[in-house]
Write a protein that holds these residues in place. Structure first.
Motif, PDB file in Angstrom:
ATOM      1  N   PHE A   1       1.026 -10.815  -1.375  1.00 46.52           N
ATOM      2  CA  PHE A   1       0.846  -9.819  -0.321  1.00 46.52           C
ATOM      3  C   PHE A   1       2.170  -9.095  -0.059  1.00 46.52           C
ATOM      4  N   GLU A   2       3.241  -9.856   0.107  1.00 42.84           N
ATOM      5  CA  GLU A   2       4.546  -9.263   0.411  1.00 42.84           C
ATOM      6  C   GLU A   2       5.008  -8.320  -0.689  1.00 42.84           C
ATOM      7  N   GLU A   3       4.778  -8.684  -1.941  1.00 43.09           N
ATOM      8  CA  GLU A   3       5.192  -7.840  -3.067  1.00 43.09           C
ATOM      9  C   GLU A   3       4.358  -6.568  -3.143  1.00 43.09           C
ATOM     10  N   GLY A   4       3.092  -6.643  -2.760  1.00 40.96           N
ATOM     11  CA  GLY A   4       2.233  -5.467  -2.672  1.00 40.96           C
ATOM     12  C   GLY A   4       1.909  -4.789  -3.988  1.00 40.96           C
ATOM     13  N   LYS A   5       1.881  -5.518  -5.078  1.00 39.08           N
ATOM     14  CA  LYS A   5       1.665  -4.904  -6.393  1.00 39.08           C
ATOM     15  C   LYS A   5       0.239  -5.029  -6.913  1.00 39.08           C
ATOM     16  N   SER A   6      -0.440  -6.131  -6.613  1.00 44.11           N
ATOM     17  CA  SER A   6      -1.799  -6.319  -7.127  1.00 44.11           C
ATOM     18  C   SER A   6      -2.773  -5.425  -6.356  1.00 44.11           C
ATOM     19  N   ASN A   7      -3.942  -5.200  -6.945  1.00 42.25           N
ATOM     20  CA  ASN A   7      -4.972  -4.405  -6.264  1.00 42.25           C
ATOM     21  C   ASN A   7      -5.321  -5.019  -4.913  1.00 42.25           C
ATOM     22  N   GLU A   8      -5.404  -6.360  -4.890  1.00 44.13           N
ATOM     23  CA  GLU A   8      -5.746  -7.047  -3.648  1.00 44.13           C
ATOM     24  C   GLU A   8      -4.660  -6.851  -2.588  1.00 44.13           C
ATOM     25  N   ALA A   9      -3.409  -6.970  -2.997  1.00 43.38           N
ATOM     26  CA  ALA A   9      -2.303  -6.804  -2.046  1.00 43.38           C
ATOM     27  C   ALA A   9      -2.231  -5.365  -1.533  1.00 43.38           C
ATOM     28  N   LYS A  10      -2.468  -4.412  -2.402  1.00 44.06           N
ATOM     29  CA  LYS A  10      -2.450  -3.013  -1.970  1.00 44.06           C
ATOM     30  C   LYS A  10      -3.519  -2.760  -0.909  1.00 44.06           C
ATOM     31  N   PHE A  11      -4.708  -3.329  -1.129  1.00 35.77           N
ATOM     32  CA  PHE A  11      -5.773  -3.108  -0.156  1.00 35.77           C
ATOM     33  C   PHE A  11      -5.509  -3.880   1.137  1.00 35.77           C
ATOM     34  N   ALA A  12      -4.986  -5.093   1.021  1.00 39.20           N
ATOM     35  CA  ALA A  12      -4.647  -5.870   2.222  1.00 39.20           C
ATOM     36  C   ALA A  12      -3.602  -5.137   3.049  1.00 39.20           C
ATOM     37  N   LYS A  13      -2.605  -4.558   2.398  1.00 37.34           N
ATOM     38  CA  LYS A  13      -1.570  -3.802   3.103  1.00 37.34           C
ATOM     39  C   LYS A  13      -2.158  -2.525   3.716  1.00 37.34           C
ATOM     40  N   THR A  14      -3.140  -1.938   3.062  1.00 37.82           N
ATOM     41  CA  THR A  14      -3.827  -0.772   3.624  1.00 37.82           C
ATOM     42  C   THR A  14      -4.462  -1.145   4.964  1.00 37.82           C
ATOM     43  N   MET A  15      -5.130  -2.284   5.004  1.00 36.25           N
ATOM     44  CA  MET A  15      -5.752  -2.736   6.250  1.00 36.25           C
ATOM     45  C   MET A  15      -4.692  -3.021   7.316  1.00 36.25           C
ATOM     46  N   ASP A  16      -3.584  -3.637   6.895  1.00 30.01           N
ATOM     47  CA  ASP A  16      -2.510  -4.006   7.821  1.00 30.01           C
ATOM     48  C   ASP A  16      -1.852  -2.777   8.446  1.00 30.01           C
ATOM     49  N   ARG A  17      -1.765  -1.694   7.709  1.00 28.42           N
ATOM     50  CA  ARG A  17      -1.173  -0.456   8.240  1.00 28.42           C
ATOM     51  C   ARG A  17      -2.185   0.370   9.024  1.00 28.42           C
ATOM     52  N   LEU A  18      -3.444   0.306   8.608  1.00 28.54           N
ATOM     53  CA  LEU A  18      -4.481   1.114   9.256  1.00 28.54           C
ATOM     54  C   LEU A  18      -4.794   0.632  10.678  1.00 28.54           C
ATOM     55  N   GLN A  19      -4.914  -0.662  10.868  1.00 26.07           N
ATOM     56  CA  GLN A  19      -5.375  -1.187  12.156  1.00 26.07           C
ATOM     57  C   GLN A  19      -4.531  -0.719  13.336  1.00 26.07           C
ATOM     58  N   PRO A  20      -3.190  -0.792  13.281  1.00 24.85           N
ATOM     59  CA  PRO A  20      -2.409  -0.310  14.432  1.00 24.85           C
ATOM     60  C   PRO A  20      -2.541   1.202  14.666  1.00 24.85           C
ATOM     61  N   ILE A  21      -2.814   1.942  13.610  1.00 23.42           N
ATOM     62  CA  ILE A  21      -3.034   3.385  13.780  1.00 23.42           C
ATOM     63  C   ILE A  21      -4.270   3.600  14.641  1.00 23.42           C
ATOM     64  N   LEU A  22      -5.327   2.890  14.324  1.00 23.57           N
ATOM     65  CA  LEU A  22      -6.560   3.009  15.106  1.00 23.57           C
ATOM     66  C   LEU A  22      -6.326   2.579  16.551  1.00 23.57           C
ATOM     67  N   GLN A  23      -5.544   1.517  16.736  1.00 19.95           N
ATOM     68  CA  GLN A  23      -5.238   1.058  18.100  1.00 19.95           C
ATOM     69  C   GLN A  23      -4.421   2.099  18.856  1.00 19.95           C
ATOM     70  N   ASN A  24      -3.384   2.616  18.219  1.00 19.95           N
ATOM     71  CA  ASN A  24      -2.546   3.616  18.890  1.00 19.95           C
ATOM     72  C   ASN A  24      -3.345   4.874  19.244  1.00 19.95           C
ATOM     73  N   ARG A  25      -4.256   5.255  18.366  1.00 21.04           N
ATOM     74  CA  ARG A  25      -5.095   6.428  18.649  1.00 21.04           C
ATOM     75  C   ARG A  25      -5.974   6.168  19.876  1.00 21.04           C
ATOM     76  N   SER A  26      -6.436   4.945  20.036  1.00 19.52           N
ATOM     77  CA  SER A  26      -7.307   4.640  21.169  1.00 19.52           C
ATOM     78  C   SER A  26      -6.524   4.515  22.472  1.00 19.52           C
ATOM     79  N   ASN A  27      -5.216   4.425  22.357  1.00 16.58           N
ATOM     80  CA  ASN A  27      -4.351   4.235  23.535  1.00 16.58           C
ATOM     81  C   ASN A  27      -3.396   5.417  23.739  1.00 16.58           C
TER      82      ASN A  27
END
Length: 192
Positions: free
Chosen positions: A122-148
């Motif tokens: 996950f930390e290295e962010g190179k595999s398809n799975e890590a890229k998608f996991a990092k996408t979720m990790d970055r997306l969620q706070p954006i949605l929260q900040n937009r709601s606030n």
């Protein structure tokens, strides 16, 4: 299973309860209450289940779920680093690796190695799975900040350029989610 291994697993389960006490800067949707790391990880896991079809590449959903559920466990020892922190710059630290070794080291050896390997992937962010996991990790706070009404962006005076730079990796995991994200950012910062 040996009793000793079972006892180690129970000890780990008890240890990770501490994740519920690690407060994040982001707040729950439409709320003044700060989210904790356990809530964050659960929310990411649900997002993976709902949004997996939008991954740029085929992914092993179970592996992505493991990543999002364990990626912040190191913060029990290392603490949460705010994405827009200018001191630590949100990079993997020796402190986090030491935490990973200690916390995952509570488990039986085969699980210790599996969890450390998944965390590192996950930390290295190179595999398809890590890229998608990092996408979720970055997306969620954006949605929260937009709601606030800007949330932490407003509270900590974070510029559009800084937010954009920190979250542009979303496109590595999902181009369609990145398109949605840029639209949300542009609207949030009055750039439409």
């Amino acid at each position: 299973m040996k009793v000793n291994e079972l006892l180690k697993q129970f000890k780990f389960i008890k240890e990770i309860d501490k994740l519920k006490y690690i407060q994040r800067k982001t707040k729950l949707f439409n709320s003044d209450r700060h989210e904790n790391d356990a809530e964050h990880s659960w929310h990411l896991a649900m997002m993976v289940l709902v949004l997996a079809e939008h991954s740029n590449e085929p992914i092993d959903v179970l592996k992505v779920l493991k990543m999002v559920l364990i990626h912040d466990i190191v913060e029990i020892d290392a603490g949460d680093t705010f994405l827009y922190d200018t001191t630590k710059n949100h990079v993997n630290t020796d402190e986090e690796f030491i935490a990973a070794q200690r916390i995952f080291g509570i488990l039986p050896p085969n699980q210790t190695q599996e969890f450390i390997d998944i965390w590192l992937e996950f930390e290295e962010g190179k595999s398809n799975e890590a890229k998608f996991a990092k996408t979720m990790d970055r997306l969620q706070p954006i949605l929260q900040n937009r709601s606030n009404q800007g949330g932490t962006w407003t509270e900590f005076n974070v510029s559009y350029e800084t937010v954009f730079e920190k979250v542009k990796g979303i496109q590595k995991g999902s181009e369609s989610i990145w398109q949605y994200t840029t639209s949300e950012l542009n609207e949030a910062f009055g750039r439409n």
